[in-house]
Design a protein around this motif. Structure first.
Motif, PDB file in Angstrom:
ATOM      1  N   PRO A  37       0.834  -1.206   0.000  1.00  0.00           N
ATOM      2  CA  PRO A  37       0.000   0.000   0.000  1.00  0.00           C
ATOM      3  C   PRO A  37       0.870   1.258   0.000  1.00  0.00           C
ATOM      4  O   PRO A  37       2.078   1.194   0.262  1.00  0.00           O
ATOM      5  CB  PRO A  37      -0.810  -0.126   1.293  1.00  0.00           C
ATOM      6  N   GLY A  38       0.261   2.375  -0.302  1.00  0.00           N
ATOM      7  CA  GLY A  38       0.989   3.639  -0.362  1.00  0.00           C
ATOM      8  C   GLY A  38       1.811   3.921   0.881  1.00  0.00           C
ATOM      9  O   GLY A  38       2.892   4.517   0.797  1.00  0.00           O
ATOM     10  N   ALA A  39       1.332   3.487   2.042  1.00  0.00           N
ATOM     11  CA  ALA A  39       2.073   3.710   3.285  1.00  0.00           C
ATOM     12  C   ALA A  39       3.420   2.981   3.274  1.00  0.00           C
ATOM     13  O   ALA A  39       4.367   3.405   3.932  1.00  0.00           O
ATOM     14  CB  ALA A  39       1.244   3.243   4.485  1.00  0.00           C
ATOM     15  N   ALA A  40       3.528   1.886   2.507  1.00  0.00           N
ATOM     16  CA  ALA A  40       4.770   1.119   2.446  1.00  0.00           C
ATOM     17  C   ALA A  40       5.694   1.603   1.333  1.00  0.00           C
ATOM     18  O   ALA A  40       6.864   1.218   1.296  1.00  0.00           O
ATOM     19  CB  ALA A  40       4.457  -0.362   2.238  1.00  0.00           C
ATOM     20  N   THR A  41       5.180   2.454   0.428  1.00  0.00           N
ATOM     21  CA  THR A  41       5.980   2.907  -0.721  1.00  0.00           C
ATOM     22  C   THR A  41       6.198   4.415  -0.716  1.00  0.00           C
ATOM     23  O   THR A  41       6.513   5.000  -1.747  1.00  0.00           O
ATOM     24  CB  THR A  41       5.306   2.510  -2.041  1.00  0.00           C
ATOM     25  N   ARG A  42       5.989   5.019   0.458  1.00  0.00           N
ATOM     26  CA  ARG A  42       6.114   6.475   0.598  1.00  0.00           C
ATOM     27  C   ARG A  42       5.220   7.210  -0.388  1.00  0.00           C
ATOM     28  O   ARG A  42       5.556   8.255  -0.920  1.00  0.00           O
ATOM     29  CB  ARG A  42       7.568   6.904   0.458  1.00  0.00           C
ATOM     30  N   GLY A  43       4.056   6.600  -0.651  1.00  0.00           N
ATOM     31  CA  GLY A  43       3.045   7.230  -1.489  1.00  0.00           C
ATOM     32  C   GLY A  43       3.303   7.175  -2.978  1.00  0.00           C
ATOM     33  O   GLY A  43       2.532   7.724  -3.763  1.00  0.00           O
ATOM     34  N   GLN A  44       4.362   6.497  -3.408  1.00  0.00           N
ATOM     35  CA  GLN A  44       4.667   6.473  -4.836  1.00  0.00           C
ATOM     36  C   GLN A  44       3.710   5.586  -5.628  1.00  0.00           C
ATOM     37  O   GLN A  44       3.375   5.892  -6.766  1.00  0.00           O
ATOM     38  CB  GLN A  44       6.105   6.041  -5.060  1.00  0.00           C
ATOM     39  N   PHE A  45       3.292   4.475  -5.052  1.00  0.00           N
ATOM     40  CA  PHE A  45       2.330   3.588  -5.701  1.00  0.00           C
ATOM     41  C   PHE A  45       1.703   2.693  -4.648  1.00  0.00           C
ATOM     42  O   PHE A  45       2.168   2.628  -3.513  1.00  0.00           O
ATOM     43  CB  PHE A  45       2.991   2.747  -6.811  1.00  0.00           C
ATOM     44  N   GLY A  46       0.656   1.997  -5.026  1.00  0.00           N
ATOM     45  CA  GLY A  46       0.041   0.981  -4.187  1.00  0.00           C
ATOM     46  C   GLY A  46      -0.144  -0.262  -5.040  1.00  0.00           C
ATOM     47  O   GLY A  46      -0.573  -0.170  -6.191  1.00  0.00           O
ATOM     48  N   LEU A  47       0.204  -1.428  -4.482  1.00  0.00           N
ATOM     49  CA  LEU A  47       0.094  -2.686  -5.216  1.00  0.00           C
ATOM     50  C   LEU A  47      -0.751  -3.661  -4.407  1.00  0.00           C
ATOM     51  O   LEU A  47      -0.444  -3.924  -3.238  1.00  0.00           O
ATOM     52  CB  LEU A  47       1.485  -3.275  -5.482  1.00  0.00           C
ATOM     53  N   PHE A  48      -1.797  -4.173  -5.049  1.00  0.00           N
ATOM     54  CA  PHE A  48      -2.726  -5.071  -4.384  1.00  0.00           C
ATOM     55  C   PHE A  48      -2.924  -6.328  -5.220  1.00  0.00           C
ATOM     56  O   PHE A  48      -2.988  -6.261  -6.448  1.00  0.00           O
ATOM     57  CB  PHE A  48      -4.081  -4.382  -4.190  1.00  0.00           C
ATOM     58  N   GLU A  49      -3.016  -7.473  -4.549  1.00  0.00           N
ATOM     59  CA  GLU A  49      -3.314  -8.730  -5.218  1.00  0.00           C
ATOM     60  C   GLU A  49      -4.804  -9.003  -5.017  1.00  0.00           C
ATOM     61  O   GLU A  49      -5.286  -9.019  -3.883  1.00  0.00           O
ATOM     62  CB  GLU A  49      -2.483  -9.860  -4.614  1.00  0.00           C
ATOM     63  N   TRP A  50      -5.525  -9.204  -6.110  1.00  0.00           N
ATOM     64  CA  TRP A  50      -6.976  -9.344  -6.085  1.00  0.00           C
ATOM     65  C   TRP A  50      -7.324 -10.744  -6.573  1.00  0.00           C
ATOM     66  O   TRP A  50      -7.098 -11.071  -7.736  1.00  0.00           O
ATOM     67  CB  TRP A  50      -7.582  -8.284  -7.001  1.00  0.00           C
ATOM     68  N   ASN A  51      -7.877 -11.589  -5.699  1.00  0.00           N
ATOM     69  CA  ASN A  51      -8.193 -12.982  -6.005  1.00  0.00           C
ATOM     70  C   ASN A  51      -9.704 -13.176  -5.962  1.00  0.00           C
ATOM     71  O   ASN A  51     -10.322 -13.029  -4.901  1.00  0.00           O
ATOM     72  CB  ASN A  51      -7.523 -13.905  -4.986  1.00  0.00           C
TER      73      ASN A  51
END
Length: 160
Positions: A37-51
């Motif tokens: 999530p953005g909190a882990a990437t310093r707001g640069q991007f958010g990555l989510f796995e959708w199943n």
């Protein structure tokens, strides 16, 4: 250019697969992992796995005003709405949606489907997903105006 120093720095942050938050929509069985999530990437991007389980709805046609969205199908098939029509995507296919671009997705096939969703910059989408799951799983009924307000709070606007 955004990095101005002459030498690189030690700044890599490892996140083990079992240490990321996730949620499961009880009504559909869709399982979402908050990979980065953005909190882990310093707001640069958010990555989510959708199943998604077979024959699972997703997101109706909508757009965002402050971030782009990218989808990469990792297994099964996913239908994407590109603003004009629904397209069938399979493992390895990719859809990029610019800021303001109308899009949607669903998995109406007979087998489970998975995809990665990337938001840039890293909007706090995990809050939206948690609240949406809570609304659906607790059987809350929202009026059309309440849905519109809820979506707007999370930079999501209906396109149809």
């Amino acid at each position: 250019m955004t990095y101005l120093r002459d030498a690189g720095e030690v700044s890599a942050e490892f996140h083990a697969r079992d240490d990321v938050d996730s949620l499961t929509f009880g009504t559909s069985g869709t399982h979402v992992r908050f990979v980065a999530p953005g909190a882990a990437t310093r707001g640069q991007f958010g990555l989510f796995e959708w199943n998604m389980q077979p024959r699972t709805g997703g997101a109706d046609a909508h757009f965002h005003r402050t971030f782009s969205e990218s989808f990469f199908v990792t297994s099964g098939t996913v239908e994407f709405y590109n603003g004009r029509r629904w397209l069938l995507a399979r493992s390895g296919d990719f859809l990029y949606v610019t800021t303001g671009g109308v899009h949607g997705f669903r998995a109406l096939c007979q087998k489970p489907s998975s995809m990665l969703i990337l938001f840039a910059p890293g909007a706090p989408r995990e809050k939206y997903f948690r609240e949406l799951a809570d609304i659906r799983d607790n059987g809350r009924t929202l009026t059309d105006d309440e849905w519109t307000e809820f979506f707007a709070q999370h930079d999501q606007y209906r396109a149809e």
